[in-house]
Design a protein around this motif. Sequence first.
Motif, PDB file in Angstrom:
ATOM      1  N   HIS A   2      -3.453   9.708   6.323  1.00  0.00           N
ATOM      2  CA  HIS A   2      -2.411  10.512   6.939  1.00  0.00           C
ATOM      3  C   HIS A   2      -1.074  10.085   6.358  1.00  0.00           C
ATOM      4  N   LEU A   3      -0.172  11.043   6.219  1.00  0.00           N
ATOM      5  CA  LEU A   3       1.084  10.846   5.499  1.00  0.00           C
ATOM      6  C   LEU A   3       2.259  11.217   6.384  1.00  0.00           C
ATOM      7  N   ARG A   4       2.820  10.219   7.038  1.00  0.00           N
ATOM      8  CA  ARG A   4       3.978  10.457   7.886  1.00  0.00           C
ATOM      9  C   ARG A   4       5.257  10.308   7.089  1.00  0.00           C
ATOM     10  N   PRO A   5       6.374  10.797   7.629  1.00  0.00           N
ATOM     11  CA  PRO A   5       7.656  10.630   6.935  1.00  0.00           C
ATOM     12  C   PRO A   5       7.904   9.171   6.610  1.00  0.00           C
ATOM     13  N   VAL A  47      -3.215   1.755  -5.761  1.00  0.00           N
ATOM     14  CA  VAL A  47      -2.791   2.217  -4.435  1.00  0.00           C
ATOM     15  C   VAL A  47      -2.581   1.082  -3.444  1.00  0.00           C
ATOM     16  N   GLU A  48      -3.206  -0.074  -3.685  1.00  0.00           N
ATOM     17  CA  GLU A  48      -3.071  -1.242  -2.802  1.00  0.00           C
ATOM     18  C   GLU A  48      -2.797  -2.492  -3.642  1.00  0.00           C
ATOM     19  N   PRO A  49      -1.740  -2.497  -4.446  1.00  0.00           N
ATOM     20  CA  PRO A  49      -1.566  -3.541  -5.464  1.00  0.00           C
ATOM     21  C   PRO A  49      -1.375  -4.946  -4.941  1.00  0.00           C
ATOM     22  N   GLY A  50      -0.929  -5.110  -3.701  1.00  0.00           N
ATOM     23  CA  GLY A  50      -0.678  -6.443  -3.169  1.00  0.00           C
ATOM     24  C   GLY A  50      -1.782  -7.003  -2.304  1.00  0.00           C
ATOM     25  N   THR A  51      -2.894  -6.303  -2.206  1.00  0.00           N
ATOM     26  CA  THR A  51      -3.984  -6.723  -1.326  1.00  0.00           C
ATOM     27  C   THR A  51      -5.083  -7.453  -2.101  1.00  0.00           C
ATOM     28  N   CYS A  87       0.850  -1.192   0.000  1.00  0.00           N
ATOM     29  CA  CYS A  87       0.000   0.000   0.000  1.00  0.00           C
ATOM     30  C   CYS A  87       0.888   1.245   0.000  1.00  0.00           C
ATOM     31  N   VAL A  88       0.687   2.115  -0.961  1.00  0.00           N
ATOM     32  CA  VAL A  88       1.622   3.233  -1.130  1.00  0.00           C
ATOM     33  C   VAL A  88       1.551   4.221   0.030  1.00  0.00           C
ATOM     34  N   TYR A  89       0.471   4.203   0.800  1.00  0.00           N
ATOM     35  CA  TYR A  89       0.282   5.162   1.889  1.00  0.00           C
ATOM     36  C   TYR A  89       0.675   4.625   3.259  1.00  0.00           C
ATOM     37  N   CYS A  90       1.139   3.391   3.358  1.00  0.00           N
ATOM     38  CA  CYS A  90       1.325   2.738   4.655  1.00  0.00           C
ATOM     39  C   CYS A  90       2.325   3.473   5.544  1.00  0.00           C
ATOM     40  N   ARG A 133       5.000   9.516   3.303  1.00  0.00           N
ATOM     41  CA  ARG A 133       4.686  10.747   2.572  1.00  0.00           C
ATOM     42  C   ARG A 133       5.450  10.826   1.259  1.00  0.00           C
ATOM     43  N   GLU A 134       6.759  10.590   1.336  1.00  0.00           N
ATOM     44  CA  GLU A 134       7.587  10.701   0.136  1.00  0.00           C
ATOM     45  C   GLU A 134       7.174   9.670  -0.916  1.00  0.00           C
ATOM     46  N   TRP A 135       6.925   8.448  -0.461  1.00  0.00           N
ATOM     47  CA  TRP A 135       6.543   7.372  -1.380  1.00  0.00           C
ATOM     48  C   TRP A 135       5.175   7.645  -1.999  1.00  0.00           C
ATOM     49  N   TYR A 136       4.238   8.117  -1.190  1.00  0.00           N
ATOM     50  CA  TYR A 136       2.889   8.386  -1.696  1.00  0.00           C
ATOM     51  C   TYR A 136       2.902   9.543  -2.693  1.00  0.00           C
ATOM     52  N   LEU A 137       3.617  10.615  -2.379  1.00  0.00           N
ATOM     53  CA  LEU A 137       3.655  11.765  -3.283  1.00  0.00           C
ATOM     54  C   LEU A 137       4.348  11.410  -4.597  1.00  0.00           C
TER      55      LEU A 137
END
Length: 343
Positions: free
Chosen positions: A257-260, A194-198, A71-74, A263-267
């Motif tokens: 929510h996008l923590r360090p 956004v969730e390719p492995g799920t 998941c790109v946002y994890c 955040r970088e991976w999601y953006l």
Amino acid sequence: MRWNNLSDEDRAAAPALFGSDVVTRTIDTPEFHGITFHEVRARSLLNRVPGASRMPFEWTVNPYRGCSHACVYCFARKTHSYLDLDTGAGFDSQIVVKVNAPGLLRTELASRRWQGDHIAMGTNVDCYQRAEGRYRLMPGILSALRDHANPFSVLTKGTLILRDLDLLREAARRTEVGVSVSVGFTDRELWRTVEPGTPAPERRLDVVRTLTRQGIPCGVLMAPVIPFLGDSPGELRTTVRAIAAAGATSVTPLALHLRPGAREWYLRWLAEHHPHLVRPYEGLYADGPYAPKWYQRRITGQIHELATEYGIGPSRPGAARALPVPPSGPAPPDPEATQLTLL
């Protein structure tokens, strides 16, 4: 490469080196193409939640680190940096497996120091990710919890939890058991990227349906609600209606929510797939990892109204342990901190 001894008990201990007696094997297998497993022997399994996290539970168990759900946002991506592993593709493909988890947990539960507190699982990475199909750690973990009548909860995006249905039923006859499935949206195009492995959202809702029919109440964590992509009134309605149809006992919304680390991976993903949204995201998350409170309140209000309309309502107090919502403050410094992971 530094490893924190794969233990949260002794923070003062010198970090173990990759290749020491902590790591037993590093393997690649054809059936898991592109994934490397680092088999380790953990020195402790019960992780105490830092007090600053304000979670509704104090203890977690995480048999894996890293997650092939990709998941790109994890937010748990950041935890890989504590092992000197990449928080992007490395988080998705370099999976740490605590191969001694079942026996170690049984030993810790039998300790005179253990008070039988609630244990949450799936709050860091998914304990029913693909690796579980190979290593089968959860049956031993659930058996230990059952035998000690220790209350627990599981949060997952995986369908593999149905393999352990009998163990869940046995445990539920002896102690408090909470099960929740994470489904933030039902849009298949969004899911694929956004969730390719799920498993697909509808397959996860089938898990909810099966568990409920088998007498194990199951709630849904509607997370993440993704700004500008999964938060339209129509998408929210479609998702809540599907959750209700699956027989979920509760629904709890949580905005992205996008923590360090995440955040970088999601953006980076956003710039590739939805470049026109990069600037709006920079504005929405300008003040930190969390969406503004006005946005969170709006999403929560909409979903609770829809849930009431479809007869399931928001999460009840009794479901809080299974559906923890992270606070809107800073993350605790613990590498295995157990705020909710958006898997």
